[in-house]
Design an enzyme around this catalytic site. Structure first.
Site, PDB file in Angstrom:
ATOM      1  N   CYS A  16      -4.218  -1.421 -11.650  1.00 11.94           N
ATOM      2  CA  CYS A  16      -4.407  -2.736 -10.714  1.00 11.94           C
ATOM      3  C   CYS A  16      -6.133  -2.660 -10.924  1.00 11.94           C
ATOM      4  CB  CYS A  16      -4.105  -2.691  -9.433  1.00 11.94           C
ATOM      5  SG  CYS A  16      -4.454  -1.225  -8.346  1.00 11.94           S
ATOM      6  N   HIS A  44      -2.920   8.293  -7.414  1.00 12.85           N
ATOM      7  CA  HIS A  44      -1.591   8.841  -7.339  1.00 12.85           C
ATOM      8  C   HIS A  44      -0.675   8.893  -8.656  1.00 12.85           C
ATOM      9  CE1 HIS A  44      -1.115   8.870  -2.482  1.00 12.85           C
ATOM     10  NE2 HIS A  44      -1.734   9.714  -3.140  1.00 12.85           N
ATOM     11  N   HIS A 100       1.269   9.082   4.462  1.00 11.70           N
ATOM     12  CA  HIS A 100       0.536   8.497   3.297  1.00 11.70           C
ATOM     13  C   HIS A 100      -1.122   8.419   3.678  1.00 11.70           C
ATOM     14  CE1 HIS A 100      -0.683   5.887   0.117  1.00 11.70           C
ATOM     15  NE2 HIS A 100       0.497   5.964  -0.292  1.00 11.70           N
ATOM     16  N   GLU A 121      -3.364   6.374   2.793  1.00 12.69           N
ATOM     17  CA  GLU A 121      -3.704   5.150   3.001  1.00 12.69           C
ATOM     18  C   GLU A 121      -3.499   4.880   4.715  1.00 12.69           C
ATOM     19  OE1 GLU A 121      -3.122   0.492   2.547  1.00 12.69           O
ATOM     20  OE2 GLU A 121      -2.697   1.515   0.973  1.00 12.69           O
ATOM     21  N   THR A 158      -0.791  -1.353   1.760  1.00  9.98           N
ATOM     22  CA  THR A 158      -0.758  -2.489   0.796  1.00  9.98           C
ATOM     23  C   THR A 158       0.049  -2.109  -0.499  1.00  9.98           C
ATOM     24  OG1 THR A 158      -2.522  -0.785  -0.594  1.00  9.98           O
ATOM     25  CG2 THR A 158      -3.289  -2.463   1.057  1.00  9.98           C
ATOM     26  N   CYS A 179      -0.940  -5.698  -1.310  1.00  7.13           N
ATOM     27  CA  CYS A 179      -1.947  -6.238  -2.491  1.00  7.13           C
ATOM     28  C   CYS A 179      -1.328  -6.959  -3.565  1.00  7.13           C
ATOM     29  CB  CYS A 179      -2.785  -5.000  -2.920  1.00  7.13           C
ATOM     30  SG  CYS A 179      -1.872  -3.969  -4.480  1.00  7.13           S
ATOM     31  N   SER A 197       3.484   8.238  -5.563  1.00  2.66           N
ATOM     32  CA  SER A 197       2.784   6.946  -6.017  1.00  2.66           C
ATOM     33  C   SER A 197       3.922   5.756  -5.091  1.00  2.66           C
ATOM     34  CB  SER A 197       2.941   6.497  -7.048  1.00  2.66           C
ATOM     35  OG  SER A 197       2.472   4.845  -7.507  1.00  2.66           O
ATOM     36  N   ASN A 203       4.069   2.431  -4.727  1.00  2.00           N
ATOM     37  CA  ASN A 203       4.258   1.376  -5.294  1.00  2.00           C
ATOM     38  C   ASN A 203       5.442   1.578  -6.512  1.00  2.00           C
ATOM     39  OD1 ASN A 203       2.480   0.800  -7.934  1.00  2.00           O
ATOM     40  ND2 ASN A 203       1.381   2.055  -6.584  1.00  2.00           N
TER      41      ASN A 203
END
Length: 339
Positions: free
Chosen positions: A18, A47, A130, A132, A170, A200, A228, A230
């Site tokens: 991304c 990640h 996490h 974030e 996100t 996101c 990771s 996502n």
């Protein structure tokens, strides 16, 4: 025994890097080129094992905390963002910082600060621990509590049910996040939404692409690392939307040929911190298993780009080097093989 015919691969698009990941990786690459090694990086810049190993081979030194960085040295903050306390710790050690926090994560930090200043209880939907989430929660720890899943909702306690807002990590599952919000709103009818969607664009787009191919797939392979968020979500989204089996791998060599016994259609995608070279390796391995026909299934086209971190941009400009903007369309791959 006759061979299975019509074997095919459905390749999800969008997939992989991304804009925020591209920006962060280029930031470390440019820092190494401009300042020379070592350049310290707090936590993993993104990640993905391959990315971290590759940058380490070039001279990046990954540390857990700022107190591991020599005083006065240069340190890059990862794409996941850091709390004000980390910025303060870096300043106390006179570190030269390059903040590669994804701008979409920075947006969530600013939302947290604004709602805290208005004395809201802030419900941060995300995963405890996490990076974030730690960074966002650190913006206003006295106002923010983390809600890990819909099942956590019953345990939420707020000061004023009429002054509650939700924000989110996100990189979550869109569907699970909306289910958490639904349950929160049942308990707190006055729950406010953030001014814009926190999940996101890249996370959403990759999930939509997997939802499209999953019903047609016997097996879906997601390339991405275990830490990771996502990437892990993509494995779940594939199963929830009709794939018979779904696996996450870091690299092609982790695939087991037995996974594909009797399969005719294999889906392939990759998380937002995965360089395309790893996907190409998977496609090559699948071809060796007899899945040579590859069809890309595209559900969106991404053209978002972010400028490099301002600290790095200023130094490159002062040295007469025009800062390079990350270029999403080229699907850059890291060009050094890890040791």
């Amino acid at each position: 025994m006759g061979q299975v015919t019509n074997r095919r691969v459905l390749l999800a698009a969008p997939r992989g890097y991304c804009a925020g990941v591209d920006r962060a990786v280029i930031a470390v690459e440019k820092a190494l080129e401009h300042y020379g090694a070592p350049v310290y990086v707090r936590k993993e810049i993104v990640h993905n094992k391959y990315v971290v190993e590759t940058l380490a081979a070039r001279g990046a030194v990954f540390v857990h905390e700022t107190d591991e960085v020599p005083e006065g040295a240069r340190v890059v903050f990862s794409a996941h963002g850091v709390s004000p306390a980390v910025h303060a710790a870096a300043a106390a050690r006179s570190l030269q910082t390059i903040d590669a926090t994804c701008p979409l994560v920075t947006k969530v930090h600013k939302e947290a600060v604004r709602f805290a200043s208005d004395d809201y209880d802030i419900l941060l939907i995300g995963h405890t621990g996490h990076e974030e989430v730690e960074g966002t929660q650190g913006e206003a720890p006295e106002h923010i509590q983390v809600v890990n899943s819909p099942d956590d909702v019953d345990g939420v306690v707020v000061r004023d049910p009429d002054k509650v807002v939700w924000i989110s990590q996100t990189t979550l599952s869109v569907d699970e996040t909306m289910e958490t919000v639904r349950r929160l709103r049942e308990r707190f009818p006055s729950l406010q939404d953030p001014p814009s969607d926190d999940i996101c664009y890249a996370t959403q787009n990759r999930q939509v692409a997997v939802k499209k191919i999953a019903p047609m797939c016997d097996v879906v392979i997601t390339v991405g690392s275990a830490n990771s968020s996502n990437s892990v979500r993509l494995v779940e989204v594939a199963l929830e939307n009709g794939a018979r089996a779904s696996y996450r791998i870091d690299k092609a060599s982790e695939m087991d040929p037995a996974w594909f016994a009797g399969a005719t259609t294999v889906g392939v995608t990759s998380g937002a911190s995965v360089p395309e070279i790893l996907v190409r390796d998977v496609l090559d391995a699948l071809a060796s298993f007899g899945f040579e026909d590859v069809e890309e299934v595209r559900t969106a086209t991404e053209d978002l780009m972010f400028s490099l971190p301002r600290e790095l941009r200023a130094d490159l400009k002062a040295a007469g080097n025009a800062p390079e903007r990350p270029r999403r369309g080229t699907r850059r791959s890291l060009d050094v093989t890890p040791a």
